[in-house]
Design an enzyme around this catalytic site. Structure first.
Site, PDB file in Angstrom:
ATOM      1  N   ASN A   1       0.814  -1.205   0.093  1.00 15.65           N
ATOM      2  CA  ASN A   1      -0.009  -0.114  -0.081  1.00 15.65           C
ATOM      3  C   ASN A   1       0.693   1.060  -0.098  1.00 15.65           C
ATOM      4  O   ASN A   1       0.364   2.583   0.162  1.00 15.65           O
ATOM      5  CB  ASN A   1      -0.966   0.012   1.275  1.00 15.65           C
ATOM      6  CG  ASN A   1      -1.954  -1.089   1.224  1.00 15.65           C
ATOM      7  OD1 ASN A   1      -2.366  -1.646  -0.121  1.00 15.65           O
ATOM      8  ND2 ASN A   1      -2.872  -1.231   2.222  1.00 15.65           N
TER       9      ASN A   1
ATOM     10  N   GLU B   1       4.028   7.417  -1.149  1.00 17.11           N
ATOM     11  CA  GLU B   1       2.845   7.713  -0.970  1.00 17.11           C
ATOM     12  C   GLU B   1       1.935   6.552  -0.364  1.00 17.11           C
ATOM     13  O   GLU B   1       2.143   5.594  -1.023  1.00 17.11           O
ATOM     14  CB  GLU B   1       2.288   8.306  -2.510  1.00 17.11           C
ATOM     15  CG  GLU B   1       1.875   7.196  -3.643  1.00 17.11           C
ATOM     16  CD  GLU B   1       3.383   7.040  -4.393  1.00 17.11           C
ATOM     17  OE1 GLU B   1       3.173   6.387  -5.339  1.00 17.11           O
ATOM     18  OE2 GLU B   1       4.432   7.628  -3.913  1.00 17.11           O
ATOM     19  N   ILE B   2       1.045   6.667   0.326  1.00 20.76           N
ATOM     20  CA  ILE B   2       0.291   5.635   1.018  1.00 20.76           C
ATOM     21  C   ILE B   2      -0.934   5.548   0.302  1.00 20.76           C
ATOM     22  O   ILE B   2      -1.962   6.683   0.059  1.00 20.76           O
ATOM     23  CB  ILE B   2      -0.011   5.970   2.660  1.00 20.76           C
ATOM     24  CG1 ILE B   2       1.505   6.247   3.213  1.00 20.76           C
ATOM     25  CG2 ILE B   2      -0.981   4.916   3.145  1.00 20.76           C
ATOM     26  CD1 ILE B   2       0.988   6.660   4.511  1.00 20.76           C
ATOM     27  N   CYS B   3      -1.336   4.427  -0.065  1.00 20.41           N
ATOM     28  CA  CYS B   3      -2.595   4.378  -1.145  1.00 20.41           C
ATOM     29  C   CYS B   3      -3.527   3.347  -0.358  1.00 20.41           C
ATOM     30  O   CYS B   3      -3.301   2.151  -0.490  1.00 20.41           O
ATOM     31  CB  CYS B   3      -2.183   3.575  -2.486  1.00 20.41           C
ATOM     32  SG  CYS B   3      -1.014   4.555  -3.323  1.00 20.41           S
ATOM     33  N   VAL B   4      -4.385   3.800   0.586  1.00 16.79           N
ATOM     34  CA  VAL B   4      -5.456   2.983   1.062  1.00 16.79           C
ATOM     35  C   VAL B   4      -6.722   3.737   1.206  1.00 16.79           C
ATOM     36  O   VAL B   4      -6.789   4.827   0.969  1.00 16.79           O
ATOM     37  CB  VAL B   4      -4.628   2.746   2.609  1.00 16.79           C
ATOM     38  CG1 VAL B   4      -3.594   1.979   2.982  1.00 16.79           C
ATOM     39  CG2 VAL B   4      -5.090   3.984   3.371  1.00 16.79           C
TER      40      VAL B   4
END
Length: 112
Positions: A85, A91-94
């Site tokens: 993620n 970059e956080i992709c949740v």
């Protein structure tokens, strides 16, 4: 600084939330408020026991835009980390920072 773009009620809410997080952070998380820009929230997260991240300390930041809390903050790991993620530039992709965001969730929910 994004702070100058925020309405006064949003700035008050944000200052209160960051103060509460600093005074009573979630377990394993230390909050470093930026006194010059309240929209730049940096944290250090201890790697959870029983995971490959145990024993690590991971720096992360939340960037709050002018539409916060209606729009979610953007999250970035400052410490290089391999996780499904987390993108190559941190970059956080949740979902909680995308389609599942609700203004009432707040920063504590994001950090947890």
């Amino acid at each position: 600084s994004n702070a100058e773009n925020l309405p006064p009620q949003t700035l008050r809410l944000l200052c209160r939330e960051v103060s509460l997080l600093s005074a009573d952070p979630p377990d394993g998380i230390k909050v470093f408020p930026n006194d010059e820009d309240v929209t730049d929230v940096q944290v250090a997260i201890e790697g959870p026991e029983g995971t490959p991240y145990a024993g690590g300390l991971f720096r992360m930041k939340l960037v709050l835009g002018k539409d916060f809390p209606a729009a979610p903050p953007k999250g970035f790991f400052l410490t290089k980390i391999f996780h499904p993620n987390v993108g190559p530039s941190g970059e956080i992709c949740v979902n909680v920072l995308k389609r599942d965001w609700r203004a009432e969730l707040g920063l504590r929910h994001v950090l947890l």
